[in-house]
Motif scaffolding. Structure first.
Motif, mmCIF file in Angstrom:
data_model
loop_
_atom_site.group_PDB
_atom_site.id
_atom_site.type_symbol
_atom_site.label_atom_id
_atom_site.label_comp_id
_atom_site.label_asym_id
_atom_site.label_seq_id
_atom_site.Cartn_x
_atom_site.Cartn_y
_atom_site.Cartn_z
ATOM 1 N N MET A 288 0.726 -1.201 0.098
ATOM 2 C CA MET A 288 0.166 0.167 -0.079
ATOM 3 C C MET A 288 0.935 1.370 0.100
ATOM 4 S SD MET A 288 -3.124 -0.731 2.494
ATOM 5 C CE MET A 288 -2.087 -1.011 3.840
ATOM 6 N N ALA A 289 0.284 2.235 -0.446
ATOM 7 C CA ALA A 289 1.238 3.611 -0.725
ATOM 8 C C ALA A 289 0.240 4.623 -0.514
ATOM 9 C CB ALA A 289 2.060 3.627 -1.775
ATOM 10 N N ARG A 290 0.539 5.807 -0.001
ATOM 11 C CA ARG A 290 0.092 7.131 0.127
ATOM 12 C C ARG A 290 0.561 7.811 -1.062
ATOM 13 N NH1 ARG A 290 1.266 12.147 3.769
ATOM 14 N NH2 ARG A 290 -0.813 12.807 4.179
ATOM 15 N N VAL A 291 -0.465 8.423 -1.646
ATOM 16 C CA VAL A 291 -0.165 9.307 -2.882
ATOM 17 C C VAL A 291 -0.717 10.871 -2.453
ATOM 18 C CG1 VAL A 291 -0.857 9.860 -5.271
ATOM 19 C CG2 VAL A 291 -1.177 7.516 -4.433
ATOM 20 N N ILE A 292 0.442 11.622 -2.871
ATOM 21 C CA ILE A 292 0.319 13.214 -2.714
ATOM 22 C C ILE A 292 0.391 13.904 -3.890
ATOM 23 C CG2 ILE A 292 1.246 15.128 -1.618
ATOM 24 C CD1 ILE A 292 2.269 13.238 0.593
ATOM 25 N N ILE A 293 -0.586 14.742 -4.378
ATOM 26 C CA ILE A 293 -0.576 15.703 -5.547
ATOM 27 C C ILE A 293 -0.501 17.015 -5.113
ATOM 28 C CG2 ILE A 293 -2.226 16.167 -7.497
ATOM 29 C CD1 ILE A 293 -3.240 13.321 -7.391
ATOM 30 N N GLU A 294 0.460 17.587 -5.460
ATOM 31 C CA GLU A 294 0.656 18.920 -5.277
ATOM 32 C C GLU A 294 0.760 19.915 -6.442
ATOM 33 O OE1 GLU A 294 3.860 19.091 -1.897
ATOM 34 O OE2 GLU A 294 4.334 17.302 -3.018
ATOM 35 N N SER A 295 -0.182 20.821 -6.554
ATOM 36 C CA SER A 295 -0.436 21.651 -7.642
ATOM 37 C C SER A 295 -0.271 21.235 -8.870
ATOM 38 C CB SER A 295 0.540 23.062 -7.404
ATOM 39 O OG SER A 295 0.443 23.596 -6.067
ATOM 40 N N LEU A 296 -0.904 20.033 -9.063
ATOM 41 C CA LEU A 296 -0.827 19.361 -10.459
ATOM 42 C C LEU A 296 -1.375 20.223 -11.494
ATOM 43 C CD1 LEU A 296 -0.094 16.722 -12.079
ATOM 44 C CD2 LEU A 296 -2.367 16.063 -11.635
ATOM 45 N N GLU A 297 -0.612 20.382 -12.640
ATOM 46 C CA GLU A 297 -1.159 21.201 -13.819
ATOM 47 C C GLU A 297 -0.726 20.210 -14.949
ATOM 48 O OE1 GLU A 297 -0.437 25.411 -15.155
ATOM 49 O OE2 GLU A 297 1.028 24.359 -16.189
ATOM 50 N N LYS A 298 -1.814 20.213 -16.149
ATOM 51 C CA LYS A 298 -1.436 19.512 -17.256
ATOM 52 C C LYS A 298 -2.145 20.375 -18.353
ATOM 53 C CE LYS A 298 -0.742 16.544 -20.389
ATOM 54 N NZ LYS A 298 0.733 16.431 -20.860
ATOM 55 N N ARG A 299 -1.293 20.637 -19.032
ATOM 56 C CA ARG A 299 -1.809 21.350 -20.401
ATOM 57 C C ARG A 299 -1.301 20.659 -21.673
ATOM 58 N NH1 ARG A 299 -2.631 27.193 -19.912
ATOM 59 N NH2 ARG A 299 -2.128 27.836 -17.795
ATOM 60 N N TYR A 300 -2.397 20.287 -22.600
ATOM 61 C CA TYR A 300 -1.918 19.766 -23.980
ATOM 62 C C TYR A 300 -1.403 20.766 -24.969
ATOM 63 C CZ TYR A 300 -4.072 15.726 -22.085
ATOM 64 O OH TYR A 300 -4.660 14.629 -21.092
ATOM 65 N N SER A 301 -1.182 22.049 -24.814
ATOM 66 C CA SER A 301 -0.655 22.907 -25.509
ATOM 67 C C SER A 301 -0.359 24.154 -24.816
ATOM 68 C CB SER A 301 -1.347 23.156 -27.000
ATOM 69 O OG SER A 301 -2.401 23.762 -26.795
ATOM 70 N N PRO A 302 0.541 24.872 -25.245
ATOM 71 C CA PRO A 302 0.844 26.061 -24.385
ATOM 72 C C PRO A 302 -0.060 27.003 -24.273
ATOM 73 C CG PRO A 302 2.941 25.378 -25.608
ATOM 74 C CD PRO A 302 1.866 24.767 -26.079
ATOM 75 N N ALA B 157 -4.526 23.118 -11.410
ATOM 76 C CA ALA B 157 -3.589 23.169 -10.037
ATOM 77 C C ALA B 157 -4.300 22.375 -9.060
ATOM 78 C CB ALA B 157 -3.520 24.851 -9.483
ATOM 79 N N LEU B 158 -4.141 21.144 -8.934
ATOM 80 C CA LEU B 158 -4.765 20.036 -7.970
ATOM 81 C C LEU B 158 -4.056 19.679 -6.944
ATOM 82 C CD1 LEU B 158 -7.663 18.557 -8.195
ATOM 83 C CD2 LEU B 158 -6.128 16.586 -9.032
ATOM 84 N N ASP B 159 -4.669 19.840 -5.827
ATOM 85 C CA ASP B 159 -4.237 19.505 -4.536
ATOM 86 C C ASP B 159 -4.803 18.309 -3.818
ATOM 87 O OD1 ASP B 159 -1.695 21.152 -3.971
ATOM 88 O OD2 ASP B 159 -3.086 22.671 -4.383
ATOM 89 N N LEU B 160 -4.285 17.186 -3.821
ATOM 90 C CA LEU B 160 -5.001 16.135 -3.230
ATOM 91 C C LEU B 160 -3.962 15.033 -2.508
ATOM 92 C CD1 LEU B 160 -7.775 14.522 -3.132
ATOM 93 C CD2 LEU B 160 -7.021 13.461 -5.506
ATOM 94 N N GLU B 161 -4.699 14.441 -1.410
ATOM 95 C CA GLU B 161 -3.694 13.431 -0.673
ATOM 96 C C GLU B 161 -4.759 12.174 -0.672
ATOM 97 O OE1 GLU B 161 -2.219 14.737 2.927
ATOM 98 O OE2 GLU B 161 -1.020 16.432 2.003
ATOM 99 N N ILE B 162 -4.199 10.983 -0.985
ATOM 100 C CA ILE B 162 -4.894 9.538 -0.985
ATOM 101 C C ILE B 162 -4.107 8.922 0.140
ATOM 102 C CG2 ILE B 162 -5.729 7.799 -2.025
ATOM 103 C CD1 ILE B 162 -4.772 10.421 -4.305
ATOM 104 N N GLU B 163 -4.840 8.589 1.076
ATOM 105 C CA GLU B 163 -4.428 7.679 2.294
ATOM 106 C C GLU B 163 -3.998 6.402 1.900
ATOM 107 O OE1 GLU B 163 -3.109 9.330 5.097
ATOM 108 O OE2 GLU B 163 -4.007 11.048 4.341
ATOM 109 N N GLU B 164 -2.914 5.520 2.630
ATOM 110 C CA GLU B 164 -2.776 4.223 2.365
ATOM 111 C C GLU B 164 -4.134 3.455 2.463
ATOM 112 O OE1 GLU B 164 0.229 2.613 4.594
ATOM 113 O OE2 GLU B 164 1.894 4.111 4.005
ATOM 114 N N GLY B 165 -4.367 2.396 1.823
ATOM 115 C CA GLY B 165 -5.610 1.740 1.887
ATOM 116 C C GLY B 165 -6.802 2.290 1.373
ATOM 117 N N GLU B 166 -6.855 3.495 1.148
ATOM 118 C CA GLU B 166 -8.128 3.954 0.757
ATOM 119 C C GLU B 166 -8.520 3.808 -0.621
ATOM 120 O OE1 GLU B 166 -9.883 8.655 1.165
ATOM 121 O OE2 GLU B 166 -7.781 8.360 0.647
#
Length: 370
Positions: free
Chosen positions: A1-15, A23-32
């Protein structure tokens, strides 16, 4: 199991394009078992693919366990095959020229696991998903539900620290989807691997998840347990997405820690609603309710939120009737099972133009700030 931390995630497919994920911030706990829920184009699959390493973020950081797997500013990108994840795709993504056992064992083969150990682990995981008798069959000879179980077994066989699901049930018929939801719930109870699940189906999300993230245009609208999302939406978007089908304008009369009282605009009807922080006397709000939550017939005098309305439309849907009631300038629909209608009005159901009595349980209402 692993905890996942997403900090200010940005994805653009072109400039020059608007970001798919701003700008996504999210934490997923172990076993969730966390579900990313939302309509098409909301960024849920893009987010999942960034976690998997199938897409490269244009900003922010993604960490799995204690390892940073993506950080564009640091020029860091761990390829998907080195992230120790299992993924179940919408299209199953099985090798058509391989048997069930060969498909399931492929991740172990790539890891150079010995043949005897590979055979043992394939046998064990096929038994877990109920396909041990089909090991020698060609994968494409199986039904859709069986192929999905093969894809699940392949994701599980290497004992990954993280499981990712990209709308895995959308290609199945309604009955199979229901059966597979039960199997996924049971699997998560047994295995306990941290899981991230993408779907646009709120019934799937509510039945499977320990927590739901509802996305809208790449941003988080609400995070909560299935019960919190289902009964305590924080906005019109959330309420509409999870099945509230009546929205009435109202003004706050009183608000405190015990509840909110409102008056429906254009009427003298006062409704009691659950408590909602940040509201005060005179605030304009929207009252959201589900048509199936309204009680009709002759509710007891002591029932809260008792009201009368005029039937202005009736829609027959076989096992269900939809009554549209009018109170002054406001209209709302009421859903009743056909058997309920016969029990409530044994001598004849109301017709258009009739006046009927209804009651709305306070806990079924959501008071939404405008």
């Amino acid at each position: 199991m692993a905890r996942v931390i997403i900090e200010s995630l940005e994805k653009r497919y072109s400039p020059k394009a608007a970001p798919a994920v701003p700008a996504l911030d999210l934490e997923i706990e172990e076993g969730e078992f966390l579900t990313l829920l939302g309509p098409s184009g909301c960024g849920k699959t893009t987010t999942l693919r960034c976690i998997a390493g199938l897409e490269r973020p244009t900003g922010g950081r993604v960490s799995i366990g204690h390892e940073v797997v993506d950080a564009p500013a640091e020029r860091r990108h761990v390829p998907p095959e080195k992230r120790d994840i299992g993924m179940v795709f919408q299209s199953y993504a099985l090798w058509p020229h391989m048997s069930v056992a060969a498909n399931v064992g492929y991740p172990l083969r790539m890891r150079k696991v010995s043949v005897p150990e590979r055979a043992r682990r394939v046998r064990d995981v096929l038994e877990m998903v109920g396909l041990d008798e089909y090991a020698s069959r060609m994968a494409t000879d199986l039904s859709g539900g069986q192929q999905q179980r093969v894809a699940l077994a392949r994701a599980l066989v290497a004992d990954p620290r993280l499981l990712l699901f990209d709308e895995p049930l959308s290609n199945l018929d309604a009955r199979l989807r229901q059966d597979m939801r039960s199997e996924l719930r049971d699997m998560h109870r047994r295995v306990g691997t941290t899981s991230i699940y993408v779907t646009h189906d709120q019934e799937e999300a509510v039945s499977l998840s320990t927590r739901i993230v509802l996305l809208n245009k790449g941003e988080i609208e609400q995070v909560g347990t299935p019960r919190e999302i289902y009964w305590h939406p924080v906005s019109h978007f959330v309420a509409d997405f999870v099945g509230y089908d009546n929205f009435l304008g109202a003004t706050v009369v009183t608000a405190d820690a015990h509840g909110v009282a409102v008056r429906l605009d254009g009427t003298d009807l006062r409704l009691d609603c659950p408590a909602r922080a940040g509201l005060g006397e005179g605030d304009q709000v929207e009252i959201a309710m589900r048509s199936a939550s309204v009680i009709m017939g002759e509710p007891a005098e002591t029932m809260p939120n008792r009201c009368t309305g005029t039937v202005v439309d009736i829609v027959y849907l076989g096992d269900e009737y939809i009554y549209v009631l009018e109170m002054g300038p406001q209209r709302f629909s009421v859903s009743l099972r056909t058997a309920e209608v016969a029990n409530i009005w044994p001598h004849g159901a109301p017709s258009r133009g009739d006046t009927v009595t209804a009651a709305i349980p306070p806990d079924s209402l959501a008071c939404l700030p405008l």
